[in-house]
Design a protein around this motif. Structure first.
Motif, PDB file in Angstrom:
ATOM      1  N   PHE A   1      76.872  35.623  79.346  1.00  0.00           N
ATOM      2  CA  PHE A   1      76.223  35.839  80.631  1.00  0.00           C
ATOM      3  C   PHE A   1      76.909  34.971  81.659  1.00  0.00           C
ATOM      4  CE2 PHE A   1      73.832  32.805  78.075  1.00  0.00           C
ATOM      5  CZ  PHE A   1      73.861  31.669  78.873  1.00  0.00           C
ATOM      6  N   THR A   2      76.632  35.205  82.915  1.00  0.00           N
ATOM      7  CA  THR A   2      77.237  34.416  83.986  1.00  0.00           C
ATOM      8  C   THR A   2      76.838  32.951  83.847  1.00  0.00           C
ATOM      9  OG1 THR A   2      77.151  36.325  85.457  1.00  0.00           O
ATOM     10  CG2 THR A   2      77.450  34.155  86.485  1.00  0.00           C
ATOM     11  N   GLY A   3      77.829  32.091  83.862  1.00  0.00           N
ATOM     12  CA  GLY A   3      77.558  30.661  83.720  1.00  0.00           C
ATOM     13  C   GLY A   3      77.549  30.171  82.296  1.00  0.00           C
ATOM     14  N   ALA A   4      77.823  31.074  81.330  1.00  0.00           N
ATOM     15  CA  ALA A   4      77.859  30.641  79.927  1.00  0.00           C
ATOM     16  C   ALA A   4      78.991  29.652  79.715  1.00  0.00           C
ATOM     17  CB  ALA A   4      78.032  31.852  79.008  1.00  0.00           C
ATOM     18  N   ARG A   5      78.717  28.626  78.939  1.00  0.00           N
ATOM     19  CA  ARG A   5      79.695  27.561  78.691  1.00  0.00           C
ATOM     20  C   ARG A   5      80.905  28.109  77.931  1.00  0.00           C
ATOM     21  NH1 ARG A   5      77.576  22.631  75.235  1.00  0.00           N
ATOM     22  NH2 ARG A   5      76.197  22.485  77.045  1.00  0.00           N
ATOM     23  N   ARG A   6      82.091  27.629  78.295  1.00  0.00           N
ATOM     24  CA  ARG A   6      83.296  28.020  77.578  1.00  0.00           C
ATOM     25  C   ARG A   6      83.178  27.607  76.107  1.00  0.00           C
ATOM     26  NH1 ARG A   6      88.971  26.076  79.885  1.00  0.00           N
ATOM     27  NH2 ARG A   6      88.259  27.471  81.564  1.00  0.00           N
ATOM     28  N   GLY A   7      83.468  28.544  75.218  1.00  0.00           N
ATOM     29  CA  GLY A   7      83.357  28.268  73.800  1.00  0.00           C
ATOM     30  C   GLY A   7      81.980  28.560  73.234  1.00  0.00           C
ATOM     31  N   GLY A   8      81.023  28.892  74.137  1.00  0.00           N
ATOM     32  CA  GLY A   8      79.676  29.177  73.660  1.00  0.00           C
ATOM     33  C   GLY A   8      78.892  27.921  73.333  1.00  0.00           C
ATOM     34  N   LYS A   9      77.710  28.125  72.777  1.00  0.00           N
ATOM     35  CA  LYS A   9      76.830  26.996  72.477  1.00  0.00           C
ATOM     36  C   LYS A   9      75.912  27.354  71.319  1.00  0.00           C
ATOM     37  CE  LYS A   9      72.868  24.540  74.417  1.00  0.00           C
ATOM     38  NZ  LYS A   9      71.931  24.483  75.543  1.00  0.00           N
ATOM     39  N   ALA A  10      75.769  26.429  70.393  1.00  0.00           N
ATOM     40  CA  ALA A  10      74.838  26.626  69.277  1.00  0.00           C
ATOM     41  C   ALA A  10      73.418  26.410  69.770  1.00  0.00           C
ATOM     42  CB  ALA A  10      75.161  25.663  68.144  1.00  0.00           C
ATOM     43  N   GLY A  11      72.494  27.243  69.300  1.00  0.00           N
ATOM     44  CA  GLY A  11      71.100  27.094  69.684  1.00  0.00           C
ATOM     45  C   GLY A  11      70.389  26.028  68.866  1.00  0.00           C
ATOM     46  N   LEU A  12      69.147  25.769  69.241  1.00  0.00           N
ATOM     47  CA  LEU A  12      68.383  24.733  68.562  1.00  0.00           C
ATOM     48  C   LEU A  12      68.051  25.123  67.125  1.00  0.00           C
ATOM     49  CD1 LEU A  12      65.968  23.666  71.439  1.00  0.00           C
ATOM     50  CD2 LEU A  12      67.954  22.435  70.568  1.00  0.00           C
ATOM     51  N   ILE A  13      67.953  26.420  66.857  1.00  0.00           N
ATOM     52  CA  ILE A  13      67.692  26.834  65.475  1.00  0.00           C
ATOM     53  C   ILE A  13      68.873  26.450  64.596  1.00  0.00           C
ATOM     54  CG2 ILE A  13      67.288  28.812  63.967  1.00  0.00           C
ATOM     55  CD1 ILE A  13      65.835  30.177  66.250  1.00  0.00           C
ATOM     56  N   GLU A  14      70.097  26.677  65.094  1.00  0.00           N
ATOM     57  CA  GLU A  14      71.288  26.253  64.347  1.00  0.00           C
ATOM     58  C   GLU A  14      71.353  24.734  64.250  1.00  0.00           C
ATOM     59  OE1 GLU A  14      75.150  28.167  65.029  1.00  0.00           O
ATOM     60  OE2 GLU A  14      74.095  29.519  66.392  1.00  0.00           O
ATOM     61  N   ALA A  15      70.952  24.052  65.329  1.00  0.00           N
ATOM     62  CA  ALA A  15      71.007  22.586  65.326  1.00  0.00           C
ATOM     63  C   ALA A  15      70.084  21.993  64.275  1.00  0.00           C
ATOM     64  CB  ALA A  15      70.652  22.040  66.713  1.00  0.00           C
ATOM     65  N   ALA A  16      69.044  22.746  63.908  1.00  0.00           N
ATOM     66  CA  ALA A  16      68.073  22.236  62.927  1.00  0.00           C
ATOM     67  C   ALA A  16      68.482  22.556  61.494  1.00  0.00           C
ATOM     68  CB  ALA A  16      66.696  22.831  63.213  1.00  0.00           C
ATOM     69  N   HIS A  17      69.685  23.082  61.297  1.00  0.00           N
ATOM     70  CA  HIS A  17      70.127  23.487  59.954  1.00  0.00           C
ATOM     71  C   HIS A  17      69.912  22.358  58.948  1.00  0.00           C
ATOM     72  CE1 HIS A  17      72.362  25.559  56.890  1.00  0.00           C
ATOM     73  NE2 HIS A  17      73.283  24.615  56.835  1.00  0.00           N
ATOM     74  N   ARG A  18      69.280  22.689  57.843  1.00  0.00           N
ATOM     75  CA  ARG A  18      68.948  21.788  56.739  1.00  0.00           C
ATOM     76  C   ARG A  18      67.814  20.812  57.098  1.00  0.00           C
ATOM     77  NH1 ARG A  18      73.851  19.299  53.544  1.00  0.00           N
ATOM     78  NH2 ARG A  18      72.188  19.224  51.997  1.00  0.00           N
ATOM     79  N   GLY A  19      67.295  20.936  58.316  1.00  0.00           N
ATOM     80  CA  GLY A  19      66.208  20.053  58.727  1.00  0.00           C
ATOM     81  C   GLY A  19      64.946  20.842  59.049  1.00  0.00           C
ATOM     82  N   THR A  20      64.212  20.367  60.047  1.00  0.00           N
ATOM     83  CA  THR A  20      62.930  20.962  60.427  1.00  0.00           C
ATOM     84  C   THR A  20      62.988  21.400  61.881  1.00  0.00           C
ATOM     85  OG1 THR A  20      61.740  19.525  58.882  1.00  0.00           O
ATOM     86  CG2 THR A  20      60.446  20.564  60.616  1.00  0.00           C
ATOM     87  N   LEU A  21      62.515  22.624  62.150  1.00  0.00           N
ATOM     88  CA  LEU A  21      62.401  23.132  63.516  1.00  0.00           C
ATOM     89  C   LEU A  21      60.922  23.169  63.878  1.00  0.00           C
ATOM     90  CD1 LEU A  21      63.711  24.438  66.031  1.00  0.00           C
ATOM     91  CD2 LEU A  21      63.361  26.657  64.921  1.00  0.00           C
ATOM     92  N   PHE A  22      60.560  22.407  64.902  1.00  0.00           N
ATOM     93  CA  PHE A  22      59.170  22.328  65.343  1.00  0.00           C
ATOM     94  C   PHE A  22      59.010  23.169  66.604  1.00  0.00           C
ATOM     95  CE2 PHE A  22      55.905  19.809  67.846  1.00  0.00           C
ATOM     96  CZ  PHE A  22      54.827  20.425  67.213  1.00  0.00           C
ATOM     97  N   LEU A  23      58.224  24.227  66.513  1.00  0.00           N
ATOM     98  CA  LEU A  23      57.962  25.122  67.634  1.00  0.00           C
ATOM     99  C   LEU A  23      56.585  24.790  68.198  1.00  0.00           C
ATOM    100  CD1 LEU A  23      59.283  28.424  66.013  1.00  0.00           C
ATOM    101  CD2 LEU A  23      60.476  26.941  67.641  1.00  0.00           C
ATOM    102  N   ASP A  24      56.593  23.948  69.213  1.00  0.00           N
ATOM    103  CA  ASP A  24      55.334  23.537  69.829  1.00  0.00           C
ATOM    104  C   ASP A  24      54.861  24.626  70.786  1.00  0.00           C
ATOM    105  OD1 ASP A  24      53.187  21.983  70.356  1.00  0.00           O
ATOM    106  OD2 ASP A  24      54.237  20.550  71.639  1.00  0.00           O
ATOM    107  N   GLU A  25      53.536  24.780  70.876  1.00  0.00           N
ATOM    108  CA  GLU A  25      52.918  25.799  71.726  1.00  0.00           C
ATOM    109  C   GLU A  25      53.509  27.178  71.427  1.00  0.00           C
ATOM    110  OE1 GLU A  25      50.355  25.123  73.124  1.00  0.00           O
ATOM    111  OE2 GLU A  25      50.394  22.972  73.395  1.00  0.00           O
ATOM    112  N   ILE A  26      53.542  27.520  70.155  1.00  0.00           N
ATOM    113  CA  ILE A  26      54.103  28.798  69.735  1.00  0.00           C
ATOM    114  C   ILE A  26      53.331  29.962  70.335  1.00  0.00           C
ATOM    115  CG2 ILE A  26      52.686  28.873  67.646  1.00  0.00           C
ATOM    116  CD1 ILE A  26      56.307  30.125  67.990  1.00  0.00           C
ATOM    117  N   GLY A  27      52.060  29.748  70.670  1.00  0.00           N
ATOM    118  CA  GLY A  27      51.250  30.813  71.257  1.00  0.00           C
ATOM    119  C   GLY A  27      51.721  31.226  72.633  1.00  0.00           C
ATOM    120  N   GLU A  28      52.562  30.401  73.284  1.00  0.00           N
ATOM    121  CA  GLU A  28      53.058  30.726  74.620  1.00  0.00           C
ATOM    122  C   GLU A  28      54.394  31.447  74.569  1.00  0.00           C
ATOM    123  OE1 GLU A  28      50.927  30.040  76.954  1.00  0.00           O
ATOM    124  OE2 GLU A  28      49.665  29.013  75.474  1.00  0.00           O
TER     125      GLU A  28
END
Length: 650
Positions: A402-429
Motif C-alpha cells: 500500500f502507499t507508504g509501505a516500508r521498503r522490504g515490508g514488515k513482519a506483523g505482531l503475530i509473527e513477532a510472537a513466534h514461539r511465544g504468547t500473543l495477547f489480544l486485549d479487548e478482543i471484543g472490539e
C-alpha cells in the motif's frame, strides 16, 4: 612515495660518495649484510639526483652522504638524507696528522666552521687557518687561495682533499670509519622509523577504507590530508587526486559553516543529503585540523528504523508475575489456581473481567509460568487502532502492499510472537473482517502478510481478554460465533473489586508502598507494606464502602494522590510517619465518598460460576439455532438442567 614495508625485507640504504668517502663506505659495507641492503653509489650532485629519480621501485629508504654533496641532495630529493658528521676525535686526529708533515695547516669545512674547532685550536695554541665553502666552485677557489697564502696542508672533506692533491698540496681526509658507521646506523634508525610510520598510516588507511561512512581528514587550511574511497566516490574523484586539495573545492555544495564549526549538520553533496559530523584533530594540545564523517541521511533513517524495531523486540517481554496479583479472597485464590493449571497447556485462554481488574497481569502471568517464558510476549489492544492499521500491525505487509509501505515490508505482531504468547486485549472490539482472518490464524497456525500470497507458519499461544459479554456480542452479530468458540477454550473470569472488599485495603497498602519507593520524601516513613497499611488505617471504612467502578486502576489513581499529599505534608515539617485522615481523603478523592455510588452486592464464587455456565449455554443455543434438544445432547445435560441454569444466572 615511500615503498610499503615488507616484514621479511631489509632497509635499503644508498651510500652516496666519491673519492675517499666512497672508499670508507666500501670498508664497512660488509658489516651490514644481515641488517641492511647497503648499496654504494659513486655519484655526486645532479648525477646522484637523476639516479634517485630513475630508481623507481628500487629507490632507497634512506640516503647517506656528506658535505656539500649531502646538503645538495637533501634539498632536492624526497628521500630522507643522513649527513656524515665528523666527530671531535676525527678533527683532532686529522689535524695531528697534517701537522706532522706540514708547518702551515688549514681546516676547510662545508658551511660555517664549527665553533668547537675554533675553541679546540685556541685551547691548544694551534696555529690554524679556517676556511669554508658553499659549492664545488667555492671549494676550488678556497683551496687555490690557501695555496697562494702559503698553506702547506689542508684538512677537509673528500672534494677539498681531491682539489688540494691536484694542485700539489698535502691533504688529510676529515672523516673516519667511526663517523661513517655512525651515519649508517642513524640511517637504519631513520628507515625503521619511516617504515613504522608507513605501517601506521597504512593501518589507519585500511580502517578508513573499511568504514561504511565517508571520512576525510583536513589540515588547518581545510586541505585534504586523508580520504577514504567511499567519500571519494561520492565526490566523483580518485582518493589520490583529492589529497592536498581544499575540500570546499572538491565539494562546492558544502556550506563554509560546515567546515568551520564542530558538531553535526545536514549538508547536500552532489544532490545527496548527508549528516556531516565534524571533530577537531589535536596534536600536543593544539588543534591542527578537522576530521569529518559523511553519513547518508537515508542510511541514518534506515538505522533508526532498525534500532526502533530491535528496541520494540526487546520490549516484547512480560513484566508481571502471578505473585504481583494482590488479594487473598476465595475468588482470587481460584484465579491463581486456574492460572497455574492453564499455564501448563498451550490451549487458547479467554480472560474476562471489567476494565481495571488486571486482565493483562493474568495474561503475563500465564506466559511467565509457561514453557514459552523465554520467548516474546506480544500484547496489542484491538480497540486502540483503526481497522486498516490494526490489520497491518497484526499481520504485517509486503513491500508495495500500500502507499507508504516500508521498503522490504514488515513482519506483523503475530509473527513477532513466534514461539511465544500473543495477547489480544479487548478482543471484543476487533472489527468483523479481521475476526475472519484471525480465525484462520487460530485454525491453520499460519499468517499471510498484506500483499502476499505465501503463508508463514507460526507457533504462538493465544491469550485474549475482554470486558464485554462476548455471548451478547454473538447474539447481536457483533462477534463471530466460530471465533468465540476458538477463543473460549480455557476461561478465566476476574471478579471486580467491589466483589472482593476484603482485598481493597491490602491492595491500597501495596500500591502506597510502591508509590513511596518512587517518592524519596515518603520512602523514609513508608518503607514496608505494613507501614503503608498503618498509614491507611484511619480510612479503611470509606475505602471498603466505595464500589470502585474503575477497579484496581481507580484505586491506583487515588493512592497516587494520597502519596503526593503525604509527601507534601511530611516535607512541611510533620514528624513521624504520616497518617491519612478521612478529611484529607475527602479533600483529595471526593468520589470515594459519593453516596450516589452504589455498593454492589458481592457475588459468590458459585454465583459467578453460574453466570459463566449461562453464557456458554446461550452461545451453544446460538450455534444450534435455538434447538434446545441439540444443545442438551451436545452439553450432556437435561432440558430441566438447561432451564434451571439459565434462570439461576438471571
Amino acid at each position: 612515495m615511500n615503498r610499503l614495508p615488507d616484514p621479511h625485507s631489509r632497509p635499503r640504504v644508498w651510500a652516496i660518495g666519491i673519492s675517499k668517502l666512497r672508499d670508507l663506505f666500501r670498508d664497512i659495507v660488509g658489516e651490514y649484510d644481515g641488517r641492511a641492503d647497503l648499496q654504494l653509489v659513486s655519484l655526486g650532485y645532479e648525477d646522484a639526483v637523476r639516479e634517485l629519480q630513475a630508481a623507481g621501485p628500487q629507490r632507497p629508504d634512506v640516503v647517506v652522504a656528506a658535505g656539500s654533496n649531502g646538503t645538495y641532495l637533501k634539498a632536492r630529493v624526497d628521500v630522507p638524507v643522513v649527513l656524515v658528521s665528523p666527530t671531535g676525535f676525527d678533527v683532532m686526529h686529522a689535524l695531528a696528522r697534517a701537522r706532522r708533515d706540514a708547518a702551515s695547516v688549514a681546516l676547510v669545512t662545508y658551511g660555517e666552521t664549527p665553533p668547537e674547532a675554533r675553541r679546540f685550536a685556541a685551547a691548544f695554541g694551534l696555529d690554524l687557518l679556517f676556511a669554508s665553502y658553499r659549492s664545488a666552485q667555492d671549494a676550488e677557489a678556497c683551496v687555490l687561495d690557501l695555496r697562494d697564502r702559503g698553506v702547506d696542508a689542508v684538512v677537509g672533506p673528500g672534494l677539498v682533499t681531491d682539489i688540494a692533491a691536484r694542485v700539489g698540496m698535502a691533504a688529510v681526509f676529515l672523516y673516519s670509519r667511526a663517523s661513517v658507521r655512525a651515519a649508517v646506523d642513524t640511517a637504519l634508525e631513520v628507515a625503521q622509523a619511516t617504515w613504522s610510520e608507513i605501517s601506521r598510516r597504512q593501518r589507519v588507511d585500511n580502517v578508513l577504507q573499511h568504514l561504511r561512512d565517508g571520512v576525510a581528514a583536513l589540515d588547518a587550511q581545510g586541505r585534504v590530508e586523508a580520504i577514504n574511497q567511499r567519500l571519494a566516490a561520492a565526490l566523483g574523484i580518485e582518493p589520490a587526486a583529492a589529497v592536498g586539495r581544499p575540500l570546499a573545492e572538491l565539494a562546492p555544495d558544502l556550506a563554509q559553516s560546515a567546515l568551520d564549526t564542530e558538531g553535526e549538520s545536514l549538508e547536500s553533496v552532489r544532490g545527496v543529503s548527508y549528516v556531516v559530523h565534524r571533530g577537531p584533530l589535536v596534536e600536543r594540545g593544539v588543534t591542527s585540523g578537522m576530521v569529518l564523517t559523511f553519513q547518508e541521511s537515508r542510511a541514518v533513517e534506515r538505522l533508526d528504523r532498525t534500532l526502533r524495531s530491535r528496541q520494540r523486540a526487546q520490549q516484547f517481554t512480560a513484566r508481571y508475575r502471578l505473585d504481583d496479583l494482590i488479594g487473598e479472597c476465595d475468588a482470587i485464590d481460584h484465579v491463581r489456581k486456574l492460572v497455574r493449571r492453564y499455564a501448563k497447556s498451550d490451549a487458547t485462554v479467554l480472560v474476562r473481567g471489567e476494565s481495571g481488574t488486571g486482565k493483562e497481569m493474568i495474561a503475563q502471568s500465564l506466559h511467565q509460568l509457561s514453557a514459552r517464558r523465554d520467548f516474546p510476549f506480544v500484547a496489542i489492544n484491538c480497540g486502540a487502532f483503526p481497522e486498516a492499521l490494526l490489520e497491518s500491525e497484526l499481520f504485517g505487509y509486503e513491500e508495495g502492499a500500500f502507499t507508504g509501505a516500508r521498503r522490504g515490508g514488515k513482519a506483523g505482531l503475530i509473527e513477532a510472537a513466534h514461539r511465544g504468547t500473543l495477547f489480544l486485549d479487548e478482543i471484543g472490539e476487533m472489527p468483523l473482517p479481521l475476526q475472519s482472518r484471525l480465525l484462520r490464524v487460530l485454525q491453520e497456525r499460519e499468517v499471510v502478510r498484506l500483499g502476499s500470497t505465501e503463508p508463514t507458519r507460526i507457533d504462538v499461544r493465544i491469550v485474549a481478554a475482554t470486558h464485554r459479554s462476548l455471548t451478547e456480542a454473538v447474539d447481536t452479530a457483533e462477534f463471530r460465533a466460530d471465533l468465540f468458540y476458538r477463543l473460549n477454550i480455557l476461561n478465566i473470569a476476574l471478579p471486580p473489586l467491589r466483589e472482593r472488599q476484603a482485598d481493597i485495603v491490602p491492595l491500597a497498602a501495596e500500591l502506597l508502598y510502591q508509590a513511596a519507593r518512587r517518592e524519596p520524601r515518603l520512602a523514609a516513613h513508608v518503607g514496608t507494606v505494613d507501614q503503608a497499611a498503618r498509614v491507611l488505617a484511619g480510612v479503611r471504612e470509606p475505602l471498603c464502602r466505595h464500589a470502585w467502578p474503575g477497579n484496581v486502576r481507580e484505586v491506583q489513581n487515588v493512592i497516587e494522590r494520597v502519596a503526593v499529599e503525604l509527601a507534601d505534608s511530611g516535607e512541611s515539617g510533620a514528624r513521624g510517619a504520616p497518617v491519612l485522615t478521612v478529611d484529607v481523603l475527602r479533600t483529595i478523592a471526593p468520589e470515594v465518598f459519593d453516596d450516589a455510588t452504589p455498593v454492589a452486592r458481592a457475588l459468590t464464587l458459585r454465583q459467578r460460576s453460574r453466570r459463566v455456565e449461562a453464557d456458554e449455554i446461550r452461545a451453544a443455543l446460538e450455534a444450534c439455532g435455538g434447538d434446545r434438544d441439540r444443545v442438551c445432547k451436545m452439553l450432556g445435560i437435561s432440558k430441566t438442567t438447561l432451564w434451571r441454569k439459565l434462570n439461576a444466572a438471571a
